[in-house]
Design a protein around this motif. Sequence first.
Motif, PDB file in Angstrom:
ATOM      1  N   ASN A 174       0.837  -0.981   0.280  1.00  0.00           N
ATOM      2  CA  ASN A 174       0.168   0.116  -0.019  1.00  0.00           C
ATOM      3  C   ASN A 174       1.009   1.015  -0.018  1.00  0.00           C
ATOM      4  O   ASN A 174       1.485   1.398   1.253  1.00  0.00           O
ATOM      5  N   VAL A 175       1.089   2.127  -1.331  1.00  0.00           N
ATOM      6  CA  VAL A 175       1.481   3.053  -1.040  1.00  0.00           C
ATOM      7  C   VAL A 175       1.492   4.395  -0.585  1.00  0.00           C
ATOM      8  O   VAL A 175       1.941   5.531  -0.491  1.00  0.00           O
ATOM      9  N   ASN A 176      -0.124   4.982   0.229  1.00  0.00           N
ATOM     10  CA  ASN A 176      -0.073   5.032   1.090  1.00  0.00           C
ATOM     11  C   ASN A 176      -0.728   5.676   1.927  1.00  0.00           C
ATOM     12  O   ASN A 176      -0.424   6.812   2.528  1.00  0.00           O
ATOM     13  N   ILE A 177       0.064   4.476   2.305  1.00  0.00           N
ATOM     14  CA  ILE A 177      -0.105   4.389   4.272  1.00  0.00           C
ATOM     15  C   ILE A 177       1.379   3.879   4.870  1.00  0.00           C
ATOM     16  O   ILE A 177       2.128   3.504   4.106  1.00  0.00           O
ATOM     17  N   PRO A 178       1.646   4.323   6.084  1.00  0.00           N
ATOM     18  CA  PRO A 178       2.902   3.508   6.028  1.00  0.00           C
ATOM     19  C   PRO A 178       3.541   2.239   6.644  1.00  0.00           C
ATOM     20  O   PRO A 178       2.283   1.759   6.414  1.00  0.00           O
ATOM     21  N   PRO A 179       4.405   1.723   6.730  1.00  0.00           N
ATOM     22  CA  PRO A 179       5.607   2.240   6.207  1.00  0.00           C
ATOM     23  C   PRO A 179       5.483   2.158   4.336  1.00  0.00           C
ATOM     24  O   PRO A 179       6.346   2.750   3.989  1.00  0.00           O
ATOM     25  N   PHE A 180       4.594   1.122   3.300  1.00  0.00           N
ATOM     26  CA  PHE A 180       5.279   1.542   2.089  1.00  0.00           C
ATOM     27  C   PHE A 180       4.567   2.761   1.662  1.00  0.00           C
ATOM     28  O   PHE A 180       4.938   2.529  -0.465  1.00  0.00           O
ATOM     29  N   ASN A 181       4.369   3.824   1.943  1.00  0.00           N
ATOM     30  CA  ASN A 181       4.220   5.344   1.145  1.00  0.00           C
ATOM     31  C   ASN A 181       5.375   5.495   0.919  1.00  0.00           C
ATOM     32  O   ASN A 181       6.164   6.347   0.104  1.00  0.00           O
ATOM     33  N   ASN A 182       6.202   5.090   2.094  1.00  0.00           N
ATOM     34  CA  ASN A 182       8.104   5.394   1.411  1.00  0.00           C
ATOM     35  C   ASN A 182       8.634   4.422   0.357  1.00  0.00           C
ATOM     36  O   ASN A 182       8.863   3.525   0.751  1.00  0.00           O
ATOM     37  N   LYS A 183       9.243   4.676  -0.819  1.00  0.00           N
ATOM     38  CA  LYS A 183       9.142   3.991  -2.046  1.00  0.00           C
ATOM     39  C   LYS A 183      10.564   3.341  -1.348  1.00  0.00           C
ATOM     40  O   LYS A 183      10.951   1.973  -1.770  1.00  0.00           O
ATOM     41  N   ASP A 184      11.679   4.063  -0.629  1.00  0.00           N
ATOM     42  CA  ASP A 184      12.703   3.142  -0.227  1.00  0.00           C
ATOM     43  C   ASP A 184      12.153   1.561   0.520  1.00  0.00           C
ATOM     44  O   ASP A 184      13.119   1.037   0.282  1.00  0.00           O
ATOM     45  N   ALA A 185      11.376   1.768   1.615  1.00  0.00           N
ATOM     46  CA  ALA A 185      10.578   0.534   1.737  1.00  0.00           C
ATOM     47  C   ALA A 185      10.430  -0.458   0.963  1.00  0.00           C
ATOM     48  O   ALA A 185      10.897  -1.667   0.772  1.00  0.00           O
ATOM     49  N   ARG A 186       9.814  -0.011  -0.388  1.00  0.00           N
ATOM     50  CA  ARG A 186       9.177  -0.639  -1.312  1.00  0.00           C
ATOM     51  C   ARG A 186      10.583  -1.644  -1.850  1.00  0.00           C
ATOM     52  O   ARG A 186      10.687  -3.059  -2.803  1.00  0.00           O
TER      53      ARG A 186
END
Length: 562
Positions: A314-326
């Motif tokens: 989910n690119v809209n909520i933490p933590p994967f709204n952070n591209k580096d984490a993805r």
Amino acid sequence: MKDSINTWLLPGLLGCGVAAAATPVGALAQTPAALFAQHHGGTLKLVAASAAGTIDPQVNYTNQYWQTFIAVYDGLVTFQKTSGKASNKIVPDLATAVPAPTDNGLTYVFTLRKGVKFSNGQPVTPADVVASFERIFKVNNPNAGSWYKFIVGGAACMAKPATCTLPQGVIADAATNTITFHLVSPDPEFLDQLAVPFAVILPADTPPKDMGTVPIPGTGPYMITSYNPQKALILKRNPYFKQWSAAAQPNGYVNEIDFDFGVTDENAVTAIENGQYDWEFDPLPADRLGEVSTRFPKQVHIDPLLADYYAPMNVNIPPFNNKDARLAVNYALDRQAVVNIFGGRNLATPACQILPPDFPGYQPYCPYTLHPGTTWSAPNMPKAMALMKQSGEAGQKVTVITDDQGVDPALGTYMASLLNKLGFVATTHVLSANIQFNYIQNTKNKVQISISQWYQDYPAASDFLNVLLTCGAIHPGSDSSINIAGYCSKTYDKHVDAVLKTEITDPAKANQEWAAVDREATDAAPWATMFTPKQLDFVSKRVGDFVFSDQFHMLFSKVWVK
């Protein structure tokens, strides 16, 4: 997962997957009428670990029920009910012919067959066609925004679904028994989008809401007579069906199809061996593959799938709204490990990108590996850990949502362990497969990461790159929001729209452009693609004339039972 399964078992399975089980010698020489006389009757007994949600064909978006719906419902056109590449061919169904577009690709005129009736005895009329397409919007169909909004009036219906009308877009003429479609722009995939279950024709008086467990009358050889998601889905012969085209809708051999739920994959294998069931939907457990390949080789079929197993983030909520984490997840993912969980290298291939192999627009691309290039080689943990440090997301709590079907719980457990290794605090949450797919789509549930699969709707790159990743595939608060990652980029959408226009006049050039869009989507990392699978079907010794369609997999109406 034991390595022995990968090294000695599966080559044998591949060898036995090419023959049609229990098809008598000389069957091909018999006429269709003779075959039907010889083999019709009986009950085909199917089994799955769980149901797959609503039985409303304009809402349900699962392979499990699409495979069932095609024997119950019909559209104006459909994919030919056969095996191999021919199963990707569009043929007329409720329409008498597949029309060529006119008006520079903006107009399609279909003539409706006469004499076709729904399973409640009502005749099929042009008015039913109009109502069915308006209903697509009223029930918030998952692809209304990515496919059907290009019908004239579709954009207004997207804005106000409840009051949708298409007076200029879908026009019925009772006198000529025709239906005319007008599009706002040429669409090279319009016929494909009419050939899938979302576009089946339903009675005009069908309520404009998800019917859930209530069967809707159809026109196919079978009708749904009862549905209990905790127990079974029952199909019996439609008394009003008369075969009008064997290519489009063959008259089924069996008299009844029973689809039972609540049986584990382990127990299902044993039941098929004993002849209590004829086929199971769920992937076979890895620990039973050796058994079925050595004891029942003629009952095993392996066929390639145009599909992905992936973990949408989910690119809209933490933590994967952070591209580096993805990106960290993608670089750390041991794709061979998840292939082994699925059953080994002959049942799955590691993948990094969105489009599967042998698909229009596919060019091999894998940046998320130790040696970036065209294929996956190994995880790149140093790069993954550097990205995690850069992200600042270490210590974040993450829940991996998976279903309870097949290997999915094991894939969820693996993903949680990977996230913990990266520095997250991860756990898994297992849901019934009957609800998981809808649950992970609904933005209200704030799902961070999940395990999911995607099988082609039809053979076009847009069916992955447009349907799953554009802004129009997001419906906040809906169980039918197929862009599970919530990825929305206006730049990306412009690229998709541009390639769709190229596809109208130059399909070969469009496929080159789709490859670039595929790389763009892969680089944005809304997913962690794991692998592309193959289908292993294990059937009982009663089953004859096994037919596997690229589009709908095992065709229930084509098989017979002894």
